[in-house]
Scaffold this active site. Sequence first.
Site, short mmCIF file in Angstrom:
data_model
loop_
_atom_site.label_atom_id
_atom_site.label_comp_id
_atom_site.label_asym_id
_atom_site.label_seq_id
_atom_site.Cartn_x
_atom_site.Cartn_y
_atom_site.Cartn_z
N GLN A 87 0.59 5.63 -6.11
CA GLN A 87 -0.66 5.98 -6.78
C GLN A 87 -0.51 5.92 -8.30
O GLN A 87 -1.49 5.79 -9.02
CB GLN A 87 -1.12 7.39 -6.38
CG GLN A 87 -1.39 7.58 -4.90
CD GLN A 87 -2.62 6.83 -4.41
OE1 GLN A 87 -3.52 6.50 -5.17
NE2 GLN A 87 -2.63 6.53 -3.12
N HIS B 123 3.18 12.03 0.73
CA HIS B 123 2.67 11.12 1.75
C HIS B 123 3.76 10.98 2.82
O HIS B 123 4.95 11.05 2.51
CB HIS B 123 2.39 9.77 1.07
CG HIS B 123 1.69 8.75 1.92
ND1 HIS B 123 2.33 8.05 2.92
CD2 HIS B 123 0.42 8.29 1.90
CE1 HIS B 123 1.48 7.21 3.47
NE2 HIS B 123 0.31 7.34 2.88
N ASP C 254 7.91 8.08 -5.58
CA ASP C 254 6.86 7.35 -4.88
C ASP C 254 5.72 7.15 -5.88
O ASP C 254 4.95 8.06 -6.15
CB ASP C 254 6.39 8.16 -3.66
CG ASP C 254 5.17 7.52 -2.99
OD1 ASP C 254 4.72 6.45 -3.44
OD2 ASP C 254 4.66 8.12 -2.02
N LYS D 103 -2.61 -1.61 -3.84
CA LYS D 103 -3.34 -0.52 -4.49
C LYS D 103 -3.60 -0.83 -5.96
O LYS D 103 -4.19 -0.02 -6.67
CB LYS D 103 -2.55 0.78 -4.36
CG LYS D 103 -2.48 1.34 -2.94
CD LYS D 103 -1.97 2.77 -2.98
CE LYS D 103 -1.31 3.23 -1.70
NZ LYS D 103 -2.16 3.34 -0.55
N CYS E 224 -2.45 10.89 5.58
CA CYS E 224 -1.01 10.70 5.81
C CYS E 224 -0.20 11.78 5.10
O CYS E 224 0.87 11.50 4.53
CB CYS E 224 -0.54 9.31 5.38
SG CYS E 224 -1.30 7.99 6.32
#
Lengths: 148, 405
Positions: free
Chosen positions: B197, B117, B194, B220, B360
């Site tokens: 998710q 991303h 990261d 999220k 993104c």
Amino acid sequence: MSLEDLYREVILDHYRTPRNKGHLDAPDAKAQGVNPLCGDDITIELAFDGDKVASVAIDGQGCSISLSSASMMSEAIKGKSRAQIEALTAKFRGLMSLDDGTDPGLDPDRPGAALGDLEALQGVRQYPVRIKCASLAWNVLGEALAGP
Amino acid sequence: MIDLSHLKADFPVLGEGVHFLDSGASSQKPIPVLEAMDRFARTSYANVHRGAYKLSVASTDAYEAARERVAEFIGATDSREVIFTRGATTSLNTVAFGWGLENLEPGDRILSTEMEHHANLVPWQMLAKRTGAVLDHIPVTDDFRLDLDAYRQKLGPDVKIVAFTGMSNVLGTMPPVRQIADLAHAHGARVVVDAAQLVPHAPTNVVDLGADFVAFSAHKMLGPTGIGILWGKMEALQETEPFEFGGEMISDVTLQDATWADIPHRFEAGTPPIIEAVGLHAAIDYLDSIGMDKIFEHDRELTEIALERLGDVPGLSIQGPPNTVDRGGVLSMIMDEVHAHDLATILDEQEVSVRSGHHCARPLMRKLGVTATARASFYVYNTEEDIDALVLGLRRAGELFGVGR
């Protein structure tokens, strides 16, 4: 408002078979524009005969609305003077409800009537997020005409 | 088949016939989260860490209790390792400019990947430009995985940071975090994951992941917008300078200088997202009441069903692993002759919400050779009915555009 109103056959036809696609050998004016939100990317090249657009070429990637709008626009501006194109652009922006308050002179009952094939895009105004798709080519055209 | 359909009633936005398939961008909020924030704002709100009065103490307690809860949720051994930020993006920027500016020298290398991303790519680009370090990328293979052989070859003593996603927001791919982290550590690099998710969808233990920094966002994972988390291993946080400066983060200030508060508060300049922290706390309670194992399995089952049914839709292909091995519930779809935006508009007419565009992740899209995909992503409130609606909508799109005609 149904999907058939948005995706009229003439739109799908221009999307599948874009007119004036490609590049010119010696363009007098050229501009490229992207929609950074979606990645749509359109390049417009123009060649003039005096004040009039003699030929136009369009290249790019995008959705059916942005590419069909570009294709229909390329047909509509051929042979037109800068002033005529400006007036056409104002009418198109009026059709998309993007006009800046000046009356583009559209028939309120049938705002697209003065725009030929482009009238088919009038369904887009019911889908606000797609207006920027339909407008991309016109914004790029404005940049090409404004020149470097 | 895990049935979580009873949860849908907890999400006021998800009325009858609404098929929300964009949780990868942001999740919906259940009533317990909304109520916790509302109750807190009505009864206990004040600024934190600075009042001697009862409300401020109550507010500070709630804010710090949220930190404890996050630490417990992700298996952190010390709640001081949990830093509240504005979101995963700020968390990653904090590492890039708090750790990176302090520890990188010209010629050092930063390793990221081709599937990131922009939030885990652009900060490293800027860091490289500011320090003279070199940014390199682990390639993505034809089967949508990270090329670990290429990764091993890129590793070396000059690699100082390895930053990668725990679950791709485009492909759904879940790289082997532990393996990548161990290899990086063997070369002395710091590891940044990261997990925007990953944490919402898979049981996550930061110690087991083996990373030095883990970034994710509350919005999220059923929580509110405006708050994210940076978890950092204490020794890595000790090497990190604050990235933002102001109130709350100082120990003492003179006209010319300042000293920092202790970790974690030195990384939380300004009034923090207090009500949001309370909402995040409630969101974690909600997720835990279901069970993260169950949530992961639920997403996996839906993904399996979707992969199978989408395979029958004419002209449709998926950019991502074709099975559910090491894969999350993110399905990036491409239909021959139908652009992703048109797919999204047509699906929206059937009340199916998908994301369309580049998600993104433009470098990844270029690598895949596409400009846009339509992405469906699953979460706790999704059911087989949502997949049925998705498939129906996709077939409708194909018919409208005459796919395969």
